[in-house]
Write a protein that holds these residues in place. Structure first.
Motif, PDB file in Angstrom:
ATOM      1  N   GLU A   1       0.821  -1.209   0.000  1.00 19.02           N
ATOM      2  CA  GLU A   1       0.000   0.000   0.000  1.00 19.02           C
ATOM      3  C   GLU A   1       0.858   1.264   0.000  1.00 19.02           C
ATOM      4  O   GLU A   1       0.480   2.288  -0.571  1.00 19.02           O
ATOM      5  CB  GLU A   1      -0.943   0.014   1.205  1.00 19.02           C
ATOM      6  CG  GLU A   1      -1.987  -1.091   1.181  1.00 19.02           C
ATOM      7  CD  GLU A   1      -1.491  -2.439   1.709  1.00 19.02           C
ATOM      8  OE1 GLU A   1      -0.317  -2.540   2.163  1.00 19.02           O
ATOM      9  OE2 GLU A   1      -2.268  -3.401   1.650  1.00 19.02           O
ATOM     10  N   VAL A   2       2.013   1.196   0.650  1.00 18.80           N
ATOM     11  CA  VAL A   2       2.930   2.342   0.675  1.00 18.80           C
ATOM     12  C   VAL A   2       3.501   2.576  -0.721  1.00 18.80           C
ATOM     13  O   VAL A   2       3.538   3.709  -1.205  1.00 18.80           O
ATOM     14  CB  VAL A   2       4.053   2.126   1.713  1.00 18.80           C
ATOM     15  CG1 VAL A   2       5.109   3.207   1.613  1.00 18.80           C
ATOM     16  CG2 VAL A   2       3.464   2.073   3.122  1.00 18.80           C
TER      17      VAL A   2
ATOM     18  N   ALA B   1       2.133   1.644  -3.475  1.00 20.50           N
ATOM     19  CA  ALA B   1       1.013   2.101  -4.306  1.00 20.50           C
ATOM     20  C   ALA B   1       0.773   3.592  -4.125  1.00 20.50           C
ATOM     21  O   ALA B   1       0.503   4.310  -5.095  1.00 20.50           O
ATOM     22  CB  ALA B   1      -0.248   1.309  -3.971  1.00 20.50           C
ATOM     23  N   THR B   2       0.901   4.079  -2.912  1.00 21.45           N
ATOM     24  CA  THR B   2       0.717   5.508  -2.648  1.00 21.45           C
ATOM     25  C   THR B   2       1.800   6.332  -3.328  1.00 21.45           C
ATOM     26  O   THR B   2       1.512   7.365  -3.943  1.00 21.45           O
ATOM     27  CB  THR B   2       0.716   5.782  -1.127  1.00 21.45           C
ATOM     28  OG1 THR B   2      -0.368   5.054  -0.539  1.00 21.45           O
ATOM     29  CG2 THR B   2       0.570   7.257  -0.829  1.00 21.45           C
ATOM     30  N   VAL B   3       3.044   5.882  -3.245  1.00 21.68           N
ATOM     31  CA  VAL B   3       4.149   6.595  -3.899  1.00 21.68           C
ATOM     32  C   VAL B   3       3.923   6.647  -5.409  1.00 21.68           C
ATOM     33  O   VAL B   3       4.063   7.705  -6.037  1.00 21.68           O
ATOM     34  CB  VAL B   3       5.513   5.945  -3.563  1.00 21.68           C
ATOM     35  CG1 VAL B   3       6.634   6.551  -4.398  1.00 21.68           C
ATOM     36  CG2 VAL B   3       5.814   6.081  -2.072  1.00 21.68           C
TER      37      VAL B   3
ATOM     38  N   GLU C   1      -0.548  10.723 -10.687  1.00 22.08           N
ATOM     39  CA  GLU C   1      -1.928  11.208 -10.733  1.00 22.08           C
ATOM     40  C   GLU C   1      -2.078  12.604 -11.339  1.00 22.08           C
ATOM     41  O   GLU C   1      -3.159  12.941 -11.826  1.00 22.08           O
ATOM     42  CB  GLU C   1      -2.571  11.154  -9.342  1.00 22.08           C
ATOM     43  CG  GLU C   1      -1.971  12.097  -8.336  1.00 22.08           C
ATOM     44  CD  GLU C   1      -2.539  11.905  -6.939  1.00 22.08           C
ATOM     45  OE1 GLU C   1      -3.461  11.090  -6.767  1.00 22.08           O
ATOM     46  OE2 GLU C   1      -2.043  12.564  -6.017  1.00 22.08           O
TER      47      GLU C   1
ATOM     48  N   THR D   1       1.064   6.241  -7.087  1.00 24.41           N
ATOM     49  CA  THR D   1      -0.137   7.025  -7.385  1.00 24.41           C
ATOM     50  C   THR D   1       0.166   8.513  -7.331  1.00 24.41           C
ATOM     51  O   THR D   1      -0.200   9.264  -8.243  1.00 24.41           O
ATOM     52  CB  THR D   1      -1.271   6.672  -6.409  1.00 24.41           C
ATOM     53  OG1 THR D   1      -1.587   5.281  -6.569  1.00 24.41           O
ATOM     54  CG2 THR D   1      -2.511   7.507  -6.670  1.00 24.41           C
ATOM     55  N   ARG D   2       0.840   8.954  -6.284  1.00 25.45           N
ATOM     56  CA  ARG D   2       1.189  10.373  -6.164  1.00 25.45           C
ATOM     57  C   ARG D   2       2.125  10.818  -7.282  1.00 25.45           C
ATOM     58  O   ARG D   2       2.104  11.966  -7.704  1.00 25.45           O
ATOM     59  CB  ARG D   2       1.846  10.659  -4.805  1.00 25.45           C
ATOM     60  CG  ARG D   2       0.955  10.463  -3.598  1.00 25.45           C
ATOM     61  CD  ARG D   2      -0.162  11.493  -3.546  1.00 25.45           C
ATOM     62  NE  ARG D   2       0.349  12.840  -3.546  1.00 25.45           N
ATOM     63  CZ  ARG D   2       0.215  13.716  -2.569  1.00 25.45           C
ATOM     64  NH1 ARG D   2      -0.448  13.389  -1.503  1.00 25.45           N
ATOM     65  NH2 ARG D   2       0.725  14.921  -2.680  1.00 25.45           N
ATOM     66  N   SER D   3       2.930   9.911  -7.788  1.00 18.63           N
ATOM     67  CA  SER D   3       3.877  10.242  -8.852  1.00 18.63           C
ATOM     68  C   SER D   3       3.198  10.442 -10.201  1.00 18.63           C
ATOM     69  O   SER D   3       3.698  11.202 -11.025  1.00 18.63           O
ATOM     70  CB  SER D   3       4.932   9.137  -8.991  1.00 18.63           C
ATOM     71  OG  SER D   3       5.684   9.015  -7.808  1.00 18.63           O
TER      72      SER D   3
ATOM     73  N   GLN E   1      11.555   8.671  -3.103  1.00 16.68           N
ATOM     74  CA  GLN E   1      10.922   8.365  -1.829  1.00 16.68           C
ATOM     75  C   GLN E   1      11.439   7.089  -1.179  1.00 16.68           C
ATOM     76  O   GLN E   1      11.627   7.039   0.026  1.00 16.68           O
ATOM     77  CB  GLN E   1       9.402   8.248  -2.024  1.00 16.68           C
ATOM     78  CG  GLN E   1       8.626   8.062  -0.747  1.00 16.68           C
ATOM     79  CD  GLN E   1       8.705   9.262   0.168  1.00 16.68           C
ATOM     80  OE1 GLN E   1       8.636  10.396  -0.273  1.00 16.68           O
ATOM     81  NE2 GLN E   1       8.870   9.015   1.454  1.00 16.68           N
TER      82      GLN E   1
ATOM     83  N   SER F   1      -7.275   8.503 -13.865  1.00 19.37           N
ATOM     84  CA  SER F   1      -7.146   7.946 -12.518  1.00 19.37           C
ATOM     85  C   SER F   1      -6.151   6.794 -12.531  1.00 19.37           C
ATOM     86  O   SER F   1      -5.900   6.175 -13.557  1.00 19.37           O
ATOM     87  CB  SER F   1      -8.496   7.460 -11.979  1.00 19.37           C
ATOM     88  OG  SER F   1      -8.930   6.306 -12.656  1.00 19.37           O
TER      89      SER F   1
END
Length: 119
Positions: free
Chosen positions: A15-16, A18-20, A26, A22-24, A99, A33
Motif C-alpha cells: 500500500e505504501v 502504491a501511494t508513492v 496522478e 499514485t502520487r507520482s 521516496q 485515474s
C-alpha cells in the motif's frame, strides 16, 4: 494489511508503494485515474460490456533486488498511449527513487479504461 515486500534490507507494505506510485502519476496530463475508481469506474461500467477491474491499481514485485511495478490507469481520450506510458514510466521511476531509494527494473503500464470528453 498485505504481505510486505522486502528489498534492500527493508520491508515495505504494498500500500505504501502504491501511494508513492499514485502520487507520482496522478497529476500527469492525460491520466484520469490510477486504478479504476469513482467517475472512471462508473463510465467504464456504463459504456463497456465488462465490469470494472478488481485488480489492485499498483502491483510491485522484487526481481534481482530491484522493483518491478505494474500500474493500472484510466486515461483520457486524445493522449497517445505510447507517449503517455513513457511519461508514466519516468514519473514512477523518479518517484520510487526519490521516496524509497531503490532501483526500478521495469514499469508496466496497463491502460484499463478510456474516458471520452463531453461533446
Amino acid at each position: 494489511m498485505s504481505q510486505e515486500i522486502y528489498i534492500s534490507g527493508m520491508g515495505i507494505a504494498p500500500e505504501v508503494l502504491a501511494t508513492v506510485v499514485t502520487r507520482s502519476v496522478e497529476e500527469i496530463e492525460g491520466v484520469a485515474s490510477v486504478g479504476v475508481k469513482d467517475l472512471a469506474a462508473n463510465l467504464v461500467s456504463m459504456f463497456s460490456t465488462r465490469s470494472a477491474s478488481s485488480a489492485p491499481a499498483v502491483e510491485a514485485t522484487v526481481e534481482d533486488d530491484k522493483l518491478a511495478i505494474t500500474v493500472h490507469l484510466v486515461v483520457f481520450f486524445g493522449y497517445p498511449f505510447k507517449n503517455l506510458a513513457e511519461i508514466v514510466r519516468a514519473a514512477v521511476v523518479h518517484g520510487i527513487d526519490a521516496q524509497v531509494g531503490v532501483e526500478v527494473s521495469r514499469v508496466d503500464v496497463c491502460i484499463d479504461g478510456l474516458v471520452f470528453p463531453k461533446e
